[in-house]
Design a protein around this motif. Structure first.
Motif, PDB file in Angstrom:
ATOM      1  N   ILE A  65     -58.275 -50.215  41.027  1.00  0.00           N
ATOM      2  CA  ILE A  65     -59.061 -51.344  41.551  1.00  0.00           C
ATOM      3  C   ILE A  65     -58.872 -52.551  40.628  1.00  0.00           C
ATOM      4  O   ILE A  65     -58.989 -52.431  39.406  1.00  0.00           O
ATOM      5  CB  ILE A  65     -60.564 -50.988  41.645  1.00  0.00           C
ATOM      6  CG1 ILE A  65     -60.765 -49.810  42.611  1.00  0.00           C
ATOM      7  CG2 ILE A  65     -61.378 -52.197  42.102  1.00  0.00           C
ATOM      8  CD1 ILE A  65     -62.231 -49.419  42.831  1.00  0.00           C
TER       9      ILE A  65
ATOM     10  N   VAL B 158     -60.507 -56.333  45.115  1.00  0.00           N
ATOM     11  CA  VAL B 158     -61.899 -56.675  45.429  1.00  0.00           C
ATOM     12  C   VAL B 158     -62.100 -58.170  45.197  1.00  0.00           C
ATOM     13  O   VAL B 158     -61.814 -58.669  44.095  1.00  0.00           O
ATOM     14  CB  VAL B 158     -62.862 -55.847  44.537  1.00  0.00           C
ATOM     15  CG1 VAL B 158     -64.304 -56.264  44.771  1.00  0.00           C
ATOM     16  CG2 VAL B 158     -62.678 -54.361  44.806  1.00  0.00           C
TER      17      VAL B 158
ATOM     18  N   CYS C   1     -56.373 -51.473  45.187  1.00  0.00           N
ATOM     19  CA  CYS C   1     -57.534 -51.881  45.980  1.00  0.00           C
ATOM     20  C   CYS C   1     -57.997 -53.206  45.368  1.00  0.00           C
ATOM     21  O   CYS C   1     -58.367 -53.262  44.187  1.00  0.00           O
ATOM     22  CB  CYS C   1     -58.613 -50.814  45.872  1.00  0.00           C
ATOM     23  SG  CYS C   1     -60.194 -51.348  46.535  1.00  0.00           S
TER      24      CYS C   1
ATOM     25  N   ALA D 203     -66.415 -50.279  46.130  1.00  0.00           N
ATOM     26  CA  ALA D 203     -65.020 -50.002  46.525  1.00  0.00           C
ATOM     27  C   ALA D 203     -64.511 -48.663  45.984  1.00  0.00           C
ATOM     28  O   ALA D 203     -63.466 -48.174  46.401  1.00  0.00           O
ATOM     29  CB  ALA D 203     -64.121 -51.130  46.041  1.00  0.00           C
TER      30      ALA D 203
END
Ligand code: PLP
Length: 365
Positions: free
Chosen positions: A105, A128, A126, A144
């Motif tokens: 992330i 964010v 990922c 997330a």
């Protein structure tokens, strides 16, 4: 060429090495968040004394680890050195690799190398979005997390916005993190922070799976020597070490870093200059009716609208290097490093002329 290249590698954009352009006389280099001053004079003399030692493989890692550990009330076996903090980012990805959790992330935008190196090591990303103040949104990152999450990059202060997250929110965040996730807190610009709510993340390395990253590239003015370090719990440090290229921190960098740490007066002058430059640039942006993001680092993100790329190009024509933020998904913004006062003035003078020309052109159309 017949060689098939993995899709992950094919998709990686080139790292924007703006610092390589415009080298030479007369350039104002405000594109890469470098220190506008030379390193401490003690660093320069110690480097010269150390030059004959380059015949041998680098020694001196333990001495530097001891000096860093002392500064952070840690032990030398909790310190890992690397070829810039860039190498520590890679070591974290290598050491954390598992077959069942494959997602990293990151905040979007954040420092470009997190995404690049995550792809190199085969992770899924990922991304964010930032919060309303263009800050790392810790709550959204928590939301997330799933059973694939392995590593989270937190950048504090955040490159490119200069915003920080606060200690209170960081503690709440850490308490929610499952054991299998490594939290890498990249504090490349921490020395410049003035806000008292800034968390010194290495305080939490024994209680939580936190790896704090710092560097000699920014406040200590050693970007060209490439020396960064990580601070973490000792067993994690030993795993990071195993993934590292032998001797990645070179002889001269080790000597220079130790010497730089000793010269606190020089660091104070650097930080003082940054503070003055920041105030000057804030006032100049306000005079020009340009919106900017208040910063805790040595750079400022400002918004000039749809023609930000063209304005960056015009600044380049005036030999002023800044960074258009298109690659960071902020196409209306430019990031400028805080330089010496005469550099800040040249940047503002050039920007003022460019903006005036554009406004006059819009008006007469
Ligand atoms: C947030 C952040 N982390 C890490 C780095 C890389 O620093 P180093 O020179 O230590 O590799 C940079 C460089 O600009 C940065 O902005």
């Amino acid at each position: 060429m017949k060689l098939t290249i993995d899709k992950n590698i094919e998709e990686i954009p080139y790292y924007p090495k703006a610092a390589m352009y415009g080298v030479g006389d007369g350039w104002v280099r405000l594109a890469s968040n470098e220190n506008p001053f030379p390193p401490s004079p003690f660093v320069l003399t110690d480097i010269i004394d150390a030059l004959p030692n380059i015949t041998r493989y680098p020694g001196g890692e333990n001495e530097l680890k001891e000096a860093i550990a002392k500064k952070y009330h840690a032990t030398p076996n909790q310190i890992v050195l690397g070829n810039g903090s860039d190498e520590l980012i890679e070591m974290a990805l290598k050491a954390a690799k598992t077959s069942d959790r494959r997602t990293v992330i990151i905040s979007q935008p954040s420092f470009a190398f997190y995404a690049i190196s995550s792809k190199v090591y085969g992770y899924n990303l990922c991304k964010v979005p930032l919060g309303k103040q263009m800050e790392v949104d810790l709550k959204a990152i928590l939301d997330a997390i799933d059973d694939q999450t392995r590593l989270i990059f937190l950048n504090n202060p955040l490159n490119p916005t200069g915003t920080i997250f606060q200690e209170r929110d960081f503690i709440t965040f850490l308490k929610e993190i499952p054991d299998e996730i490594l939290i890498v807190v990249d504090e490349a610009y921490a020395e410049f922070v003035e806000n008292k709510t800034f968390p010194n993340s290495c305080k939490y390395i024994n209680e939580f799976p936190v790896l704090t990253l710092r560097t000699f590239s920014k406040a200590y003015a050693l970007a060209g020597l490439r020396l960064g370090y990580g601070i973490c719990e000792a067993s994690l440090a030993s795993y990071l070490e195993r993934t590292r290229q032998p001797f990645s921190a070179n002889t001269i960098a080790l000597i220079a870093a130790k010497s730089a740490l000793n010269d606190e007066e020089h660091l104070k002058r650097v930080l003082e200059n940054n503070k003055k430059g920041k105030t000057y640039l804030y006032n100049a942006f306000s005079d020009l009716s340009i919106a900017y993001v208040p910063t805790e680092a040595n750079y400022i993100l400002f918004r000039v609208g749809r023609d930000a790329e063209g304005i960056t190009r015009d600044l380049f024509e005036e030999k002023v290097l800044t960074r258009w933020m298109g690659a960071y998904d902020l196409p209306e913004y430019i990031r400028v490093s805080i330089g010496r006062m005469e550099e800040n003035e040249r940047f503002i003078e050039a920007l003022k002329n460019i903006m005036q020309r554009r406004r006059a052109h819009t008006f007469t159309r």
